[in-house]
Design a protein around this motif. Structure first.
Motif, short mmCIF file in Angstrom:
data_model
loop_
_atom_site.label_atom_id
_atom_site.label_comp_id
_atom_site.label_asym_id
_atom_site.label_seq_id
_atom_site.Cartn_x
_atom_site.Cartn_y
_atom_site.Cartn_z
N ILE A 141 -26.39 3.74 25.70
CA ILE A 141 -27.48 4.58 25.21
C ILE A 141 -27.48 4.86 23.74
O ILE A 141 -28.57 4.77 22.97
CB ILE A 141 -27.42 6.06 26.21
N TRP A 142 -26.37 5.02 23.45
CA TRP A 142 -26.02 5.41 21.75
C TRP A 142 -26.31 3.98 20.93
O TRP A 142 -27.12 4.14 19.90
CB TRP A 142 -24.67 5.70 21.61
N TRP A 143 -26.17 2.84 21.50
CA TRP A 143 -26.33 1.66 20.79
C TRP A 143 -27.86 1.31 20.83
O TRP A 143 -28.36 0.67 20.03
CB TRP A 143 -25.48 0.52 21.10
N LEU A 144 -28.40 1.68 21.88
CA LEU A 144 -29.81 1.15 22.12
C LEU A 144 -30.64 2.28 21.12
O LEU A 144 -31.44 1.98 20.56
CB LEU A 144 -30.18 1.80 23.70
N ASN A 145 -30.11 3.50 20.95
CA ASN A 145 -30.72 4.46 20.09
C ASN A 145 -30.51 3.84 18.74
O ASN A 145 -31.50 4.08 17.90
CB ASN A 145 -30.06 5.89 20.08
N LEU A 146 -29.18 3.54 18.24
CA LEU A 146 -29.29 2.80 17.05
C LEU A 146 -30.03 1.67 16.73
O LEU A 146 -30.79 1.55 15.45
CB LEU A 146 -27.77 2.49 16.68
N PHE A 147 -30.17 0.71 17.42
CA PHE A 147 -31.19 -0.29 17.72
C PHE A 147 -32.57 -0.05 17.55
O PHE A 147 -33.28 -0.44 16.73
CB PHE A 147 -30.78 -1.42 18.68
N SER A 148 -32.90 0.92 18.16
CA SER A 148 -34.14 1.61 18.19
C SER A 148 -34.63 2.10 17.04
O SER A 148 -35.85 2.10 16.54
CB SER A 148 -34.38 2.66 19.29
N LEU A 149 -33.62 2.61 16.01
CA LEU A 149 -34.17 3.25 14.90
C LEU A 149 -34.65 2.09 13.94
O LEU A 149 -35.61 2.37 13.27
CB LEU A 149 -32.92 3.84 14.12
N ALA A 150 -33.95 1.20 13.82
CA ALA A 150 -34.44 0.01 13.18
C ALA A 150 -35.83 -0.78 13.66
O ALA A 150 -36.51 -1.03 13.01
CB ALA A 150 -33.37 -1.37 13.03
N LEU A 151 -35.68 -0.88 15.06
CA LEU A 151 -37.00 -1.42 15.48
C LEU A 151 -38.25 -0.44 15.43
O LEU A 151 -39.37 -0.87 14.97
CB LEU A 151 -36.90 -1.24 17.15
N GLN A 209 -42.87 9.74 14.00
CA GLN A 209 -42.64 10.11 12.77
C GLN A 209 -41.74 11.48 12.86
O GLN A 209 -40.90 11.80 12.16
CB GLN A 209 -43.95 10.44 11.77
N GLN A 210 -42.29 12.53 13.68
CA GLN A 210 -41.76 13.78 13.90
C GLN A 210 -40.15 13.58 14.57
O GLN A 210 -39.34 14.13 14.06
CB GLN A 210 -42.58 14.56 15.07
N MET A 222 -41.74 -1.47 13.67
CA MET A 222 -43.05 -1.14 14.31
C MET A 222 -43.95 -0.24 13.50
O MET A 222 -45.16 -0.39 13.28
CB MET A 222 -42.81 -0.76 15.56
N ALA A 223 -43.13 0.85 13.12
CA ALA A 223 -44.20 1.76 12.26
C ALA A 223 -44.64 1.33 10.84
O ALA A 223 -45.67 1.47 10.63
CB ALA A 223 -43.31 3.04 11.87
N GLY A 224 -43.69 0.39 10.16
CA GLY A 224 -44.34 -0.38 8.95
C GLY A 224 -45.33 -1.24 9.52
O GLY A 224 -46.64 -1.26 8.60
N VAL A 225 -45.63 -2.18 10.31
CA VAL A 225 -46.57 -2.81 10.82
C VAL A 225 -47.89 -2.06 11.15
O VAL A 225 -48.99 -2.26 10.92
CB VAL A 225 -46.09 -3.60 12.15
#
Length: 757
Positions: free
Chosen positions: A605-615, A649-650, A619-622
């Motif tokens: 879960i924690w490493w998925l969370n970390l990866f999801s921050l970059a993801l 964003q929140q 995605m938000a940039g696109v």
């Protein structure tokens, strides 16, 4: 003014097509893999995002009873995982030794000091009292058996609040994304995280703090979702609940300021949006502003102050916290030697006094017959600061001249700017300084006791000054803040807070500092005052008012917080360790014969969370570029972008506000400080992956998109459940060999060398 598309359902173009009898799809023949939704050009005037998004019209509605069913399931699973083996181990674990003891202090009405505001400890004490705990267990150290003492209520209370985190996350993500799968992902990440389970099962402040943090966010999100019905009953209810939860978060720990800041940013953004609405009169805007001031500033402030009022009323007896506070503060505590005492109000020559340093654990100015050892400055009598009351703390205030005093002489009061001597009553040595270096604090000068029967040399002279005073001002017992400036060297009497070696009886070092900047370490006050020539007054007239003790308690807490340093062999961590789950905390047990509990996040879960921050950032940039450039998007794709840039964003802001400030802190830090940020990271993961899986319809045929989406959800669920199965002994207890030994139940699961289970 045109309404925003996200608030009013399908955009104008879709309405026009429907008027013409269209279905919202293109009339031309679709290709085999053609798109089924008409591309929509976003209206630039309606691009403003709102924290609460609406469901796109073509997404199948989920009945509210279905939402309730899943919410109840989330609550049930959360309770089961938190309450399972709640009474094990039946001994003190980790910081229960602090917060359980503080609950006992409330039951016994004994005053104590802690670096956190009192609400969390008050609730622990109240629940303990209501569930049969009598406040007699000493909570001396981790590992002490509870025996017949009733500790279950305090643990159950913390577990109950910890059980609310997953339902809160479910409701928050559901409101922000209008996606049931996203809400369930968020809840699952918290339900099956061993770190969240462990930190909720013991007598700690963390589950109480996180309850109020997520309560604040949920209330604020719900309030924003009622923005179309201002001043309705639900609008007022959620606004008021936001303020109540903010007061609760700040009343448990000062890190509650981070969620206060988060809600404040949202409120400012919301008011700015209202100010830009030209259809809203300034009078109506003023009502909005006053409502937020009332519910988000005045009500939380009143509740927060009320918590301290109850705290001071309940803790009315002298206890281990007395010495951290001023002498005036101590005079209000029953059992303290200053309580209901009487003494002369103003300092005079010939008075016997005790002099107390104002800094936390600064101590009383103290001396004894022992000398500084060879090689430590001049071999003269030691002068230290002692944290306890003692007859060696007594000094006599003398005039500069050492001539004998006539008992028949009229009394003379000491004034700001006078040059005095302080003679140690027990040894008749004068307080003295010279150009020898202090024992521990380099660049400071040594302070000693020197002379015989009060006769010394010019290095015994000190100028007494009242902080903020002027020449001729009298010196008031308890209330005046003083500093003593050495005449010969110009340095100021200073309590360094450093502990002397055994030759100094492990008392606090006193020096003469060349740095004249006003600090608590260089400020002192007169506590005990004896002079038979002066009339005594009751110290009741010198007792501080409630605003004064409120301010003083905050100053002491803030100084205590910033002064927390690691003890010998104590495990601390750095903020960069936390998101990668680098190192956990031992809650119970060390070796294979003990019942071991280890605080560590579920690594999947924690490493998925970390990866999801970059993801999410990608995605938000696109999404931001697509909206900014006005790229033609289907209604569904546009809605996903709005959720990503609104709700996502929140959650990103919540994570940043609850994580980045720790990089600026100089105090000792622990792994558990990251858990509030982890809550936001998990909710962001849920929103990110839900939108990512839904967006598969952009690259695969529509008849496969649904299967891909469902398959992705099943894979995430299986991954979380299997990792929980592997690592659940971390929370529910391990016995036998350690992970790196044969036959261990955790064999092969020590994926990082820094893990200690």
């Amino acid at each position: 003014m045109p309404a925003r598309e996200s608030e009013t359902g399908p955009p104008r173009q879709v309405h026009e097509l429907r008027k013409r009898g269209g279905t919202g799809r293109q009339d031309q023949k679709h290709g085999q893999n053609g798109r089924h939704d008409e591309p929509i050009k976003p209206n630039r005037a309606s691009d403003e995002l709102h924290i609460c998004q609406k469901t796109p019209g073509h997404v199948p509605a989920v009945h509210s009873r279905d939402y309730s069913f899943w919410l109840l399931l989330v609550l049930l699973l959360s309770i089961l995982t938190r309450f399972y083996k709640i009474l094990e181990p039946p001994h003190v674990c980790w910081d229960e030794t602090h917060f359980g003891k503080m609950g006992s202090y409330y039951i016994n009405q004994t005053f104590f000091f802690d670096v956190h505001p009192p609400l969390g400890k008050m609730l622990i004490g109240l629940v303990g009292y209501l569930t049969g705990y009598d406040g007699t267990f000493p909570f001396l150290k981790p590992g002490d058996e509870y025996g017949q003492h009733s500790y279950w209520g305090m643990r159950a209370f913390c577990a109950l609040l910890g059980s609310s985190l997953a339902p809160f996350a479910y409701l928050i993500v559901l409101e922000l994304s209008k996606s049931l799968p996203a809400a369930m992902i968020a809840a699952s990440l918290l339900i099956f995280d061993m770190g969240c389970i462990t930190i909720s099962q013991y007598i700690l402040l963390d589950p109480i703090l996180m309850f109020f943090i997520l309560g604040s966010v949920l209330s604020n999100v719900k309030f924003n979702c009622h923005h179309k019905r201002p001043f309705s009953t639900l609008w007022w209810m959620w606004l008021l609940l936001t303020g109540v939860n903010l007061a609760g978060a700040l009343g448990v720990k000062f890190v509650g300021l981070f969620v206060v800041l988060m809600v404040g940013i949202n409120t400012i953004h919301d008011l700015w949006r209202l100010l830009g609405d030209t259809h809203l009169s300034l009078v109506h805007f003023g009502r909005h502003l006053l409502a937020r001031v009332l519910c988000l500033i005045l009500v939380p402030a009143a509740l927060y102050i009320s918590v301290f009022a109850v705290h001071f009323i309940v803790l009315s007896r002298s206890g281990p916290g007395d010495g951290f506070f001023s002498s005036a503060f101590q005079s209000r505590l029953t059992g303290n030697n200053l309580h209901n005492a009487s003494m002369p109000e103003y300092l005079a020559y010939g008075s016997s006094v005790t002099v107390k340093n104002i800094r936390i654990a600064g101590g009383y100015l103290h001396s004894h017959w022992h000398l500084y050892p060879e090689g430590v400055g001049a071999r003269q009598q030691q002068v230290t600061a002692y944290l306890h009351k003692d007859f060696n703390n007594v000094w006599i205030v003398r005039k500069r001249e050492s001539k004998p005093e006539d008992p028949m002489d009229p009394v003379e009061l000491v004034r700001h700017g006078d040059i005095i001597r302080l003679e140690h009553k027990e040894t008749s040595r004068n307080l003295h300084s010279h150009l020898h270096e202090a024992p521990l604090t380099k660049k400071h000068l040594q302070v000693t006791g020197y002379g015989i029967n009060g006769t010394g040399d010019p290095n015994d002279f000190w100028q007494i000054e009242v902080w903020g005073g002027k020449k001729g001002d009298l010196i008031k017992v308890l209330r005046s803040k003083l500093r003593f400036i050495h005449i010969s060297t110009g340095c100021v009497l200073f309590s360094s807070g450093k502990t002397l070696p055994k030759w100094g009886w492990e008392q606090v070092e006193v020096t003469c500092s060349p740095y004249l900047k006003e600090t608590p370490s260089s400020q002192w006050n007169i506590e005990d005052h004896f002079n038979t020539k002066l009339p005594n007054i009751s110290l009741d007239v010198l007792k501080p008012t409630f605003p004064e003790i409120l301010i003083e308690s905050h100053i002491v807490m803030i100084r205590g917080n910033s002064g927390l340093k690691p003890k010998d062999n104590e495990v601390s961590s750095k903020p960069w360790h936390w998101p990668i789950n680098y190192q956990g905390l031992r809650f119970s047990g060390v070796n294979e014969t003990e019942y071991r509990v280890y605080l560590l996040g579920n690594p999947v879960i924690w490493w998925l969370n970390l990866f999801s921050l970059a993801l999410y950032a990608l995605m938000a940039g696109v999404a931001a570029v697509l909206l900014k450039r006005g790229i033609a998007l289907s209604q569904e794709a546009r809605q996903r972008c709005m959720v990503l840039l609104g709700g996502g964003q929140q959650m990103l802001m919540g994570w940043l506000l609850h994580y980045l400030p720790f990089f600026t802190m100089g105090r000792i830090l622990y792994f558990h400080h990251y858990f509030p940020a982890m809550l936001f990271s998990s909710m962001l993961t849920a929103i990110t992956w839900d939108i990512l899986l839904k967006s598969c319809d952009l690259i695969v045929p529509s008849h496969l998109a649904k299967s891909t989406y469902q398959g992705g959800l099943v894979f995430l669920a299986a991954l979380v459940l299997y990792s929980f199965y592997l690592f659940h002994p971390l929370s529910y207890g391990m016995m036998g060999p350690l992970a790196h030994e044969r036959g261990s139940p955790m064999a092969g699961l020590k994926w990082m060398e820094s893990w200690e289970f």
